[in-house]
Scaffold this active site. Structure first.
Site, mmCIF file in Angstrom:
data_model
loop_
_atom_site.group_PDB
_atom_site.id
_atom_site.type_symbol
_atom_site.label_atom_id
_atom_site.label_comp_id
_atom_site.label_asym_id
_atom_site.label_seq_id
_atom_site.Cartn_x
_atom_site.Cartn_y
_atom_site.Cartn_z
ATOM 1 N N LYS A 110 0.737 -1.199 0.152
ATOM 2 C CA LYS A 110 0.022 0.069 0.171
ATOM 3 C C LYS A 110 0.912 1.108 -0.017
ATOM 4 O O LYS A 110 1.593 1.543 0.804
ATOM 5 C CB LYS A 110 -0.847 -0.070 1.180
ATOM 6 N N GLY B 240 -8.427 8.864 9.884
ATOM 7 C CA GLY B 240 -8.891 8.826 11.311
ATOM 8 C C GLY B 240 -9.837 9.789 11.746
ATOM 9 O O GLY B 240 -10.217 9.932 12.925
ATOM 10 N N ASN C 255 -9.147 1.490 9.672
ATOM 11 C CA ASN C 255 -8.321 0.982 10.940
ATOM 12 C C ASN C 255 -9.199 1.697 12.317
ATOM 13 O O ASN C 255 -9.782 0.878 13.048
ATOM 14 C CB ASN C 255 -7.227 1.362 10.649
ATOM 15 N N THR C 256 -9.128 2.995 12.225
ATOM 16 C CA THR C 256 -9.434 3.623 13.362
ATOM 17 C C THR C 256 -11.149 3.529 13.708
ATOM 18 O O THR C 256 -11.376 3.337 15.186
ATOM 19 C CB THR C 256 -9.431 5.305 13.378
ATOM 20 N N ALA D 67 -9.830 5.034 4.460
ATOM 21 C CA ALA D 67 -9.899 6.184 5.057
ATOM 22 C C ALA D 67 -11.145 6.909 5.223
ATOM 23 O O ALA D 67 -11.767 7.311 4.203
ATOM 24 C CB ALA D 67 -8.890 7.164 5.052
ATOM 25 N N GLY D 68 -11.584 7.194 6.286
ATOM 26 C CA GLY D 68 -12.710 8.133 6.683
ATOM 27 C C GLY D 68 -14.032 7.413 7.209
ATOM 28 O O GLY D 68 -15.071 8.059 7.705
#
Lengths: 264, 73
Positions: A107, A168, A216-217, A194-195
């Site tokens: 990535k 995040g 992830n977050t 993301a997001g």
């Protein structure tokens, strides 16, 4: 084979020649413990996990390692370049990752600034070209810009990974139009990276026709990360099925579901 | 900067160290308590293939980066 089995069986996706059933890719950062991380990955059903490349702890080499908890033989490790702000740093990091892991699927992310962690597309494109020339298969984090996505694909990116919102932030898919345009124009898999903040965000990404979602977050910072991982699995599957099923058209006003004929 | 005691002055992950002259990178990794199969080594900005770690000798002034996979998104 019954109809349900057919629905499940016919829907794998592939990137750089590798085939996967799960369309959810999860990160391995920000967890309270390796145990919690491993349990969340299990609950998510993910087959690919992102990992970072960092200096070994020379002063305490006996600390537990991620690989002791999340088996690289069972899960496809996708090394990232998080924290890299130049093409040069990202390329250097991935050369090390390839040596540590032994695979080409990576990535790429080249960040523009710390405040927004927005990608620097000039450096990202430059790094993509160099990596492809060196035999890497980069899945590339990028802005939600259909033209930039095309340029990355032309440069040899094996997957386009536009942000839904800043890394995040958990703000959800901010621009459905651009994500849809990227999906429509792409000849390689498109994954929102993301997001995503909660399950409905992941479902939205999949309903737009994305091939997958990377997060992830949203899982790691949930009050119960393992339950959220399971929620995300369901959301990605639901969104994908809804996309394949083809949603109904939208109307401006009501349309009754019960027949009007035969009313008493 | 080779000293009369035969030790070499090197840098590992940004920290200065002294090691015995003539050791290989695999021996350096072992001295640091690392398992070579779980790390990747860069010397003076060049990747050292894992298959050659037991052959390549540490030279005076070498700058090493030794990395592994950690949690990340």
């Amino acid at each position: 084979m019954n109809a349900m089995n057919e629905i499940e069986a016919s829907d794998s996706w592939s990137v750089a020649g590798q085939s996967f059933t799960s369309r959810l890719i999860v990160g391995t950062g920000k967890y309270k413990s390796f145990e919690q991380n491993a349990a969340a990955v299990e609950a998510s059903g993910a087959e690919i996990v992102t990992v970072a490349v960092r200096r070994v702890n020379v002063s305490d080499p006996n600390q537990p390692l991620l690989t002791d908890f999340i088996d690289p033989k069972r899960y496809t490790y996708l090394p990232n370049t998080a924290g890299c702000f130049t093409a040069e740093d990202a390329i250097r990091t991935l050369r090390l990752a390839r040596e540590a892991g032994g695979w080409e699927l990576v990535k790429l992310e080249v960040l523009g600034e710390a405040k927004t962690l927005y990608p620097d597309m000039r450096e990202t494109l430059k790094a993509t070209e160099v990596l492809v020339a060196e035999g890497f298969k980069p899945m590339v984090y990028c802005v939600d810009d259909p033209i930039a996505a095309k340029q990355l694909e032309e440069a040899g990116a094996v997957a386009i990974m536009p942000l839904g919102a800043p890394i995040g932030s958990g703000l959800g898919i901010q621009n459905r139009v651009t994500i849809r345009l990227i999906v429509e124009g792409a000849g390689v898999p498109v994954l929102v990276d993301a997001g995503v903040g909660t399950a409905s965000d992941a479902a939205v990404a999949m309903e737009l026709g994305c091939d997958g979602v990377l997060m992830n977050t949203a899982i790691a910072e949930a009050k119960d990360p393992i339950m959220m991982a399971r929620a995300m699995k369901a959301a990605v599957e639901s969104g994908r099925l809804a996309y394949r099923a083809g949603r109904m058209g939208q109307r401006r006003y009501a349309d009754p579901s019960s027949p009007l004929a035969g009313l008493i | 900067m080779t000293t009369t005691d035969g030790t070499l002055s090197i840098t590992v992950n940004g920290q200065h160290r002294r090691v015995t002259g003539g050791i290989t990178i695999a021996e350096l990794a072992a001295e640091l308590g690392l398992v070579p199969e779980k790390v990747a080594v860069e010397r003076n900005l060049e990747i050292v293939p894992r298959s050659t770690l037991a052959e390549v000798k540490v030279e005076d002034g070498d700058d090493f980066e030794i990395v592994t996979f950690v949690g990340g998104g």
